[in-house]
Design an enzyme around this catalytic site. Structure first.
Site, PDB file in Angstrom:
ATOM      1  CG  HIS A 106      -0.248   5.145   4.367  1.00  0.00           C
ATOM      2  ND1 HIS A 106      -0.219   6.284   3.678  1.00  0.00           N
ATOM      3  CD2 HIS A 106       0.882   5.102   4.942  1.00  0.00           C
ATOM      4  CE1 HIS A 106       0.730   6.948   3.937  1.00  0.00           C
ATOM      5  NE2 HIS A 106       1.590   6.268   4.730  1.00  0.00           N
ATOM      6  CD  GLU A 107       1.880   2.970   8.248  1.00  0.00           C
ATOM      7  OE1 GLU A 107       3.007   2.684   7.827  1.00  0.00           O
ATOM      8  OE2 GLU A 107       1.587   4.128   8.294  1.00  0.00           O
TER       9      GLU A 107
ATOM     10  CG  HIS B  60       5.247   3.149   4.185  1.00  0.00           C
ATOM     11  ND1 HIS B  60       6.034   3.800   3.213  1.00  0.00           N
ATOM     12  CD2 HIS B  60       4.340   3.994   4.982  1.00  0.00           C
ATOM     13  CE1 HIS B  60       5.559   5.207   3.566  1.00  0.00           C
ATOM     14  NE2 HIS B  60       4.736   5.208   4.250  1.00  0.00           N
TER      15      HIS B  60
ATOM     16  CG  HIS C 251       9.116   0.942  -1.042  1.00  0.00           C
ATOM     17  ND1 HIS C 251       9.114   2.333  -0.945  1.00  0.00           N
ATOM     18  CD2 HIS C 251       9.716   0.801  -2.344  1.00  0.00           C
ATOM     19  CE1 HIS C 251       9.960   2.924  -1.621  1.00  0.00           C
ATOM     20  NE2 HIS C 251      10.660   2.186  -2.492  1.00  0.00           N
TER      21      HIS C 251
HETATM   22 ZN   LIG Z   1       3.440   6.813   5.197  1.00  0.00          ZN
END
Ligand SMILES: [Zn+2]
Length: 676
Positions: free
Chosen positions: A463-464, A467, A470
């Site tokens: 998940h991290e 990010h 991105h």
């Molecule tokens: Zn998040």
């Protein structure tokens, strides 16, 4: 020589001492002020370049100092840094308020904004112009003096009320304790939880056990305690915070907050507070949010009712409970879950050695986006545990720096997050690459045992890292639109989508191997993880919808007619009710997300983000989870684009259509079985 005031590329951690921060902030704020003044007071006619673009590039030194400082305050803090944070935070908000209230500056931005249709701006430039203009207009820059004054009054009043609301909730939480002296009353609680309750009692010089309304105490009791009467008492205490008609009551505060927000929105020309908030969200309008929640409700309700009936039946068989109440839900769900899935973190952990998982997420990123990761040792870092990487594309061009800080230590806050030390942008023809960081709290290896992750920690890492991608793959001109600077109901798409690879055989084979035997994780285990992840998903979905509906009921219509908080809430919850109504409790009076935090008119976004990631991943599943065409479309239209365009446009260009909820329903097992 202050290392923070000398131009630097990578953050000069080893040279920075605590005493450097305050003077660096003061100097950087002063410099940024001069830059802003130069833009505002320029004698030249305002243009996009000399006003809007200049504004976005102003204060870069301040941004760098701030990011180094606040990232350290989260990941490697000490009392001195915390004290400095308290001193500089008001200076920073004063500085940003001064920009929003600068009338000369606004005049110039408005002049450019009014000419926007004749300027032949690129899409990114239009977006930046719109964003800058709105940062003034949404704070009242266009209002006549008397209305401006009223707006300031409302803002002051609102921040007081929100503070009061939060203080009341906190006081209510701290006021209550359930003191137990008979060990039988703790029946069902695991030993560790009992011990914690005994410790808590001891710390307050009491004998026996203490249960409080703090989550670490409250949740296990509701989940494991077999004493139904005590569960009821605790549940009602938890659910009636701010609802006792005493000096800590929040009912009046809520009504005042809702009305002031409505008045503020009206002053600025919006129909309701929700219209005001959603203008800067992917969902755009309250109608769209309602439609979304309604559609989800229709699809989730049958499944939720089935699950509820199953749970009630289970409770009846087990304990002859004939009407399942709110204080029974967590308890019987836990029992049913144990019966259905015998899944234990310890069985999974050997397959998820930290180094393997990191290598795994890098391999996934390599296969999808052609990225290459090289661990490097020539970059200054703030703690020896931090690892540093240079990331390259296929042609060996530098894409990003990456800091990975994975283990807990004193001075680091809990949780996991992505952050950056430097934004990506293009200036003077140079594409300046970003410095991205992931911070987590995974168990440290010991001399005899490596760091082994729970499955939940594996998805957290992915998940991290999502990010992180991105930020790393950002490719925009303006720093204010780069990377994760997107509408916040869009920002969880890149992170949540990455979690999907953790459930796929083709991806797991790349890294989920037993740290001793090298055996790849058996797929039965993975299937079990999937099944237990969607256990009672219908009920969970309904619960999220109910909070979204409650939020919209307070903010999506004129609240001036509301005089009874409980009535308002009962009405909002009616379509999602499963359990019998409990007259002693009220959720609104302690719903901090929407009355204190930043989630007003935004609670729907939890589910919204899930719809996006499920729909986007379904595209990968259709074409293959490592399909190059889909991955490139995702990179080109989502990951690299930041906030340069409306997210719905970006999404449609990637996916070919707006997101549909079917993929989420399918993943969550909520699609009704077809009978034909
Ligand atoms: Zn998040």
């Amino acid at each position: 020589m202050n290392p923070l005031l000398t131009p630097f590329d990578t953050a000069p951690f080893s040279k920075i001492k605590n005493e450097h921060f305050k003077p660096a902030f003061l100097q950087a704020i002063e410099d940024a002020r001069l830059e802003i003044d130069a833009i505002a007071n320029s004698k030249k006619a305002p243009t996009f370049e000399n006003t809007v673009a200049a504004l976005d590039f102003a204060g870069q030194q301040l941004d760098r100092v701030s990011s180094v400082f606040f990232n350290l305050n989260s990941a490697e803090t000490n009392p001195e840094i915390q004290k400095i944070a308290q001193e500089v935070s008001p200076l920073l908000s004063e500085f940003s308020n001064d920009i929003t209230l600068n009338e000369e500056l606004f005049k110039r931005v408005k002049t450019v904004y009014d000419q926007r249709n004749d300027l032949e701006l690129t899409t990114e430039e239009q977006t930046l112009l719109d964003k800058k203009y709105k940062s003034f207009s949404r704070n009242g820059a266009n209002l006549p003096l008397d209305k401006k004054k009223r707006l300031r009054e409302i803002d002051a009043e609102l921040s007081k009320l929100k503070l009061q609301f939060g203080e009341n909730v906190l006081a209510e939480t701290n006021k209550y304790e359930m003191h137990l002296t008979n060990e039988e009353d703790l029946d069902g609680l695991p030993e560790g939880e009992k011990e914690a309750a005994a410790q808590l009692a001891k710390s307050k010089d009491k004998d026996g056990w203490l249960i409080t309304l703090d989550y670490p105490s409250y949740i296990p009791f509701m989940k494991y305690a077999s004493n139904r009467k005590l569960r009821k008492e605790l549940s009602i205490a938890f659910g009636s915070k701010g609802f006792h008609n005493d000096e800590l009551d929040n009912q009046k505060n809520i009504i005042n907050i809702a009305n002031l927000r409505h008045e503020r929105a009206n002053l600025l020309g919006y129909k309701t507070h929700a219209h005001y908030v959603l203008e800067e969200r992917m969902a755009e309008t309250p109608e769209k949010v309602h439609q979304f929640l309604q559609e989800l409700l229709e699809k989730a309700k049958p499944a939720a009712e089935r699950e509820f009936a199953e749970l009630e039946n289970f409770a009846k068989q087990l304990d002859k409970i004939d009407r399942l109440e709110k204080w029974d839900g967590a308890y019987y769900s836990e029992k049913l879950k144990q019966k259905l899935f015998d899944l234990d973190d310890e069985k999974l952990k050997p397959y998820f050695k930290l180094e393997n998982v990191i290598a795994g997420v890098f391999k996934v990123a390599a296969k999808l986006f052609g990225l290459q990761f090289e661990e490097v040792f020539d970059i200054d870092k703030y703690h020896p545990d931090v690892k540093t990487y240079r990331i390259y594309d296929k042609n060996k061009n530098l894409v990003s720096l990456f800091y990975a800080d994975f283990h807990p230590r004193p001075g680091k806050r809990g949780g996991a997050w992505m952050t950056s030390y430097k934004a990506q942008y293009v200036q003077n023809g140079i594409n300046v690459r970003p410095h991205i960081s992931n911070v987590c709290n995974f168990t440290k290896p010991t001399a005899s045992k490596p760091s082994l992750l729970t499955f939940n920690e594996v998805t957290t890492l992915f998940h991290e890292f999502g990010h992180g991608l991105h930020g790393m793959l950002a490719n925009t001109v303006y720093p204010g639109l780069s990377g994760t600077s997107v509408y916040w109901d869009f920002v969880e798409l890149p992170s949540q989508i990455m979690e999907n690879w953790c459930y796929e055989k083709e991806a797991l084979e790349l890294f989920a191997t037993h740290y001793q035997t090298g055996e790849v994780i058996p797929m039965e285990l993975v299937q079990k993880i999937k099944d237990s992840a969607t256990f009672q998903e219908g009920m969970a979905t309904l619960r999220q919808i109910s909070f979204g509906l409650l939020d919209m009921s307070w903010h999506g219509a004129d609240p001036s007619g509301i005089s009874n908080v409980k009535e308002q809430e009962v009405k909002a919850f009616e379509p999602t009710d499963l359990y019998p109504e409990c007259p002693e409790t009220c959720m609104s009076t302690s719903f901090s997300h929407i009355f204190q935090g930043g989630y007003s008119s935004g609670y729907y976004s939890y589910k919204w983000a899930e719809v996006l990631d499920a729909d986007a991943f379904a595209y990968f599943k259709e074409k293959g989870i490592f399909n190059q065409e889909v991955a490139t479309k995702f990179k080109d239209n989502v990951l690299s684009k930041g906030g340069t365009e409306k997210p719905m446009e970006l999404y449609k260009r990637f996916r070919g259509s707006e997101p549909k909820i079917e993929a989420l329903l399918k993943r969550a097992g909520l699609l009704a079985e077809t009978t034909n």
